[in-house]
Write a protein that holds these residues in place. Structure first.
Motif, mmCIF file in Angstrom:
data_model
loop_
_atom_site.group_PDB
_atom_site.id
_atom_site.type_symbol
_atom_site.label_atom_id
_atom_site.label_comp_id
_atom_site.label_asym_id
_atom_site.label_seq_id
_atom_site.Cartn_x
_atom_site.Cartn_y
_atom_site.Cartn_z
ATOM 1 N N UNK A 156 -22.950 -9.756 20.488
ATOM 2 C CA UNK A 156 -23.042 -10.002 19.051
ATOM 3 C C UNK A 156 -24.490 -9.840 18.590
ATOM 4 N N UNK A 157 -24.696 -8.980 17.604
ATOM 5 C CA UNK A 157 -26.010 -8.881 16.996
ATOM 6 C C UNK A 157 -26.172 -9.984 15.950
ATOM 7 N N UNK A 158 -27.419 -10.249 15.597
ATOM 8 C CA UNK A 158 -27.698 -11.185 14.514
ATOM 9 C C UNK A 158 -28.582 -10.487 13.495
ATOM 10 N N UNK A 159 -28.685 -11.060 12.312
ATOM 11 C CA UNK A 159 -29.523 -10.487 11.259
ATOM 12 C C UNK A 159 -30.518 -11.542 10.800
ATOM 13 N N UNK A 160 -31.760 -11.119 10.669
ATOM 14 C CA UNK A 160 -32.816 -12.048 10.249
ATOM 15 C C UNK A 160 -33.886 -11.277 9.487
ATOM 16 N N UNK A 161 -34.721 -12.027 8.773
ATOM 17 C CA UNK A 161 -35.883 -11.452 8.091
ATOM 18 C C UNK A 161 -37.147 -11.965 8.766
ATOM 19 N N UNK A 162 -38.135 -11.090 8.863
ATOM 20 C CA UNK A 162 -39.406 -11.419 9.513
ATOM 21 C C UNK A 162 -40.537 -11.371 8.496
ATOM 22 N N UNK A 163 -41.372 -12.415 8.505
ATOM 23 C CA UNK A 163 -42.563 -12.494 7.663
ATOM 24 C C UNK A 163 -43.771 -12.809 8.551
ATOM 25 N N UNK A 164 -44.907 -12.216 8.247
ATOM 26 C CA UNK A 164 -46.172 -12.537 8.929
ATOM 27 C C UNK A 164 -47.181 -12.940 7.875
ATOM 28 N N UNK A 166 -46.777 -14.877 5.482
ATOM 29 C CA UNK A 166 -46.112 -14.891 4.188
ATOM 30 C C UNK A 166 -45.722 -13.538 3.650
ATOM 31 N N UNK A 167 -46.095 -12.471 4.346
ATOM 32 C CA UNK A 167 -45.784 -11.119 3.870
ATOM 33 C C UNK A 167 -44.525 -10.603 4.566
ATOM 34 N N UNK A 168 -43.599 -10.080 3.771
ATOM 35 C CA UNK A 168 -42.352 -9.550 4.324
ATOM 36 C C UNK A 168 -42.630 -8.345 5.217
ATOM 37 N N UNK A 169 -42.067 -8.367 6.434
ATOM 38 C CA UNK A 169 -42.240 -7.255 7.380
ATOM 39 C C UNK A 169 -40.977 -6.392 7.411
ATOM 40 N N UNK A 170 -39.821 -7.007 7.759
ATOM 41 C CA UNK A 170 -38.573 -6.251 7.752
ATOM 42 C C UNK A 170 -37.377 -7.200 7.850
ATOM 43 N N UNK A 171 -36.233 -6.624 7.525
ATOM 44 C CA UNK A 171 -34.940 -7.265 7.779
ATOM 45 C C UNK A 171 -34.314 -6.487 8.925
ATOM 46 N N UNK A 225 -52.172 -15.886 13.167
ATOM 47 C CA UNK A 225 -51.141 -15.537 12.185
ATOM 48 C C UNK A 225 -49.978 -16.523 12.242
ATOM 49 N N UNK A 226 -49.303 -16.670 11.110
ATOM 50 C CA UNK A 226 -48.077 -17.460 11.052
ATOM 51 C C UNK A 226 -46.887 -16.507 11.023
ATOM 52 N N UNK A 227 -45.959 -16.709 11.928
ATOM 53 C CA UNK A 227 -44.741 -15.904 11.988
ATOM 54 C C UNK A 227 -43.597 -16.741 11.438
ATOM 55 N N UNK A 228 -42.826 -16.162 10.529
ATOM 56 C CA UNK A 228 -41.639 -16.836 9.994
ATOM 57 C C UNK A 228 -40.426 -15.931 10.162
ATOM 58 N N UNK A 229 -39.355 -16.491 10.708
ATOM 59 C CA UNK A 229 -38.086 -15.788 10.815
ATOM 60 C C UNK A 229 -37.046 -16.563 10.016
ATOM 61 N N UNK A 230 -36.301 -15.868 9.181
ATOM 62 C CA UNK A 230 -35.262 -16.498 8.375
ATOM 63 C C UNK A 230 -33.908 -15.966 8.829
ATOM 64 N N UNK A 231 -33.019 -16.873 9.205
ATOM 65 C CA UNK A 231 -31.680 -16.487 9.649
ATOM 66 C C UNK A 231 -30.845 -16.130 8.423
ATOM 67 N N UNK A 232 -30.376 -14.905 8.371
ATOM 68 C CA UNK A 232 -29.673 -14.425 7.177
ATOM 69 C C UNK A 232 -28.286 -15.066 7.041
ATOM 70 N N UNK A 233 -27.820 -15.150 5.785
ATOM 71 C CA UNK A 233 -26.523 -15.777 5.493
ATOM 72 C C UNK A 233 -25.355 -14.971 6.042
ATOM 73 N N UNK A 234 -25.595 -13.702 6.378
ATOM 74 C CA UNK A 234 -24.522 -12.839 6.865
ATOM 75 C C UNK A 234 -24.096 -13.161 8.291
ATOM 76 N N UNK A 235 -24.870 -13.999 8.995
ATOM 77 C CA UNK A 235 -24.556 -14.291 10.392
ATOM 78 C C UNK A 235 -23.300 -15.151 10.515
ATOM 79 N N UNK A 236 -22.489 -14.819 11.516
ATOM 80 C CA UNK A 236 -21.289 -15.619 11.790
ATOM 81 C C UNK A 236 -21.495 -16.529 12.995
ATOM 82 N N UNK A 237 -22.702 -16.474 13.587
ATOM 83 C CA UNK A 237 -23.035 -17.320 14.733
ATOM 84 C C UNK A 237 -24.176 -18.254 14.344
#
Length: 297
Positions: A156-164, A166-171, A225-237
């Protein structure tokens, strides 16, 4: 060089650990030092007659900690000693041993030399991780090697957003993400295709795990640096976050995971002659031959 008088001994049960512990304690008994045993080791050594101390306190009363075991044992010790200044020396009873670099057969010579003041010291930084949900912290941990966010389920893959910073890097859709220190760059991060970083680097590497796009590659960022990962709402896990593969925090969609450098560093002690590159040659199977110098003829 510091004169070590109060020495703590830590580790955990494993192949050959008890035999090595007994050999170490015989050496320390003959060196006119006070030996303090981690309480988790006490049952392995009946009738040892030594002072026993909880792991969280041993770094406060000792000026040197010797860890017997593999790198996992030292990782666990490092997380419990982060706020104490006692340096750590590792005796390897594991497999690779990037952190525990004294072999059991060298205990008398190498540890004896360290106690005589013949050693080098280096500092390694750790990572602090916080998991936030609706503005409240629901979990935290420390990591000397890495912080890993993964789907937690095979296939199962997961989806998340990455910020460094405070700047958005990728989804990203992938099996997860590894945030590693230079110390951890020769561990799980390396298995996932991350670069090897020299321990003295003040840097963090971000390594995607089997990303859904071939253009995703490891990124090396500044150590502060501060790394932030946000777990996307699309995840089923409910993806877990692990610290050094041992501390586990379960997240849910919408949670934010913050990773930052800890202010306190781990002090590692090595015998004289220790070389990071020699460790890489030995542990990773690099070619060990010196280059042939060109002839003057």
């Amino acid at each position: 060089m510091e004169n070590f008088r109060n020495i703590g001994v830590m580790g955990r049960e494993g192949n050959g650990v008890v035999e090595t512990l007994r050999r170490l304690l015989v050496l320390l008994e003959g060196r006119n030092v006070t030996t303090v045993l981690d309480e988790s080791l006490s049952p392995l050594l009946p009738d040892h007659g030594l002072r026993v101390c909880p792991r969280k306190m041993i770094g406060e009363i000792c000026d040197l900690i010797i860890v017997v075991g593999g790198d996992g044992s030292l990782l666990g010790a490092a997380r419990s000693l982060t706020r104490q200044s006692a340096p750590v020396l590792g005796v390897n009873r594991g497999r690779l041993g990037f952190l525990t670099d004294i072999s059991p057969g060298e205990i008398e010579s190498q540890i004896g030399a360290v106690l005589d003041g013949h050693y080098v010291t280096e500092k390694r930084f750790l990572l602090d991780v916080e998991v936030m949900r609706d503005g409240a912290r629901i979990g935290r941990g420390d990591a000397l090697n890495d912080v890993v966010l993964n789907s937690g389920t095979s296939g199962h893959m997961m989806e998340f957003e990455l910020f460094v910073d405070g700047e958005f890097v990728y989804r990203q859709r992938s099996d997860g993400l590894i945030v590693s220190t230079p110390t951890g760059s020769t561990a799980y991060s390396l298995s996932a295709g991350g670069p090897i970083m020299h321990p003295r680097l003040d840097a963090i590497v971000i390594v995607p795990m089997f990303p859904h796009t071939l253009s995703s590659r490891p990124i090396v960022i500044g150590g502060n640096s501060e790394v932030k990962m946000v777990v996307c709402a699309s995840n089923v896990v409910n993806p877990p976050v692990t610290c050094d593969g041992q501390v586990k925090i379960t997240t849910q969609p919408g949670d934010a995971i913050y990773v930052r450098k800890k202010p306190h560093k781990l002090k590692l002690i090595h015998p004289l002659g220790h070389s990071f590159y020699a460790s890489c040659r030995d542990k990773l199977g690099w070619g060990g031959h010196m280059p042939i110098e060109p002839s003057d003829d």
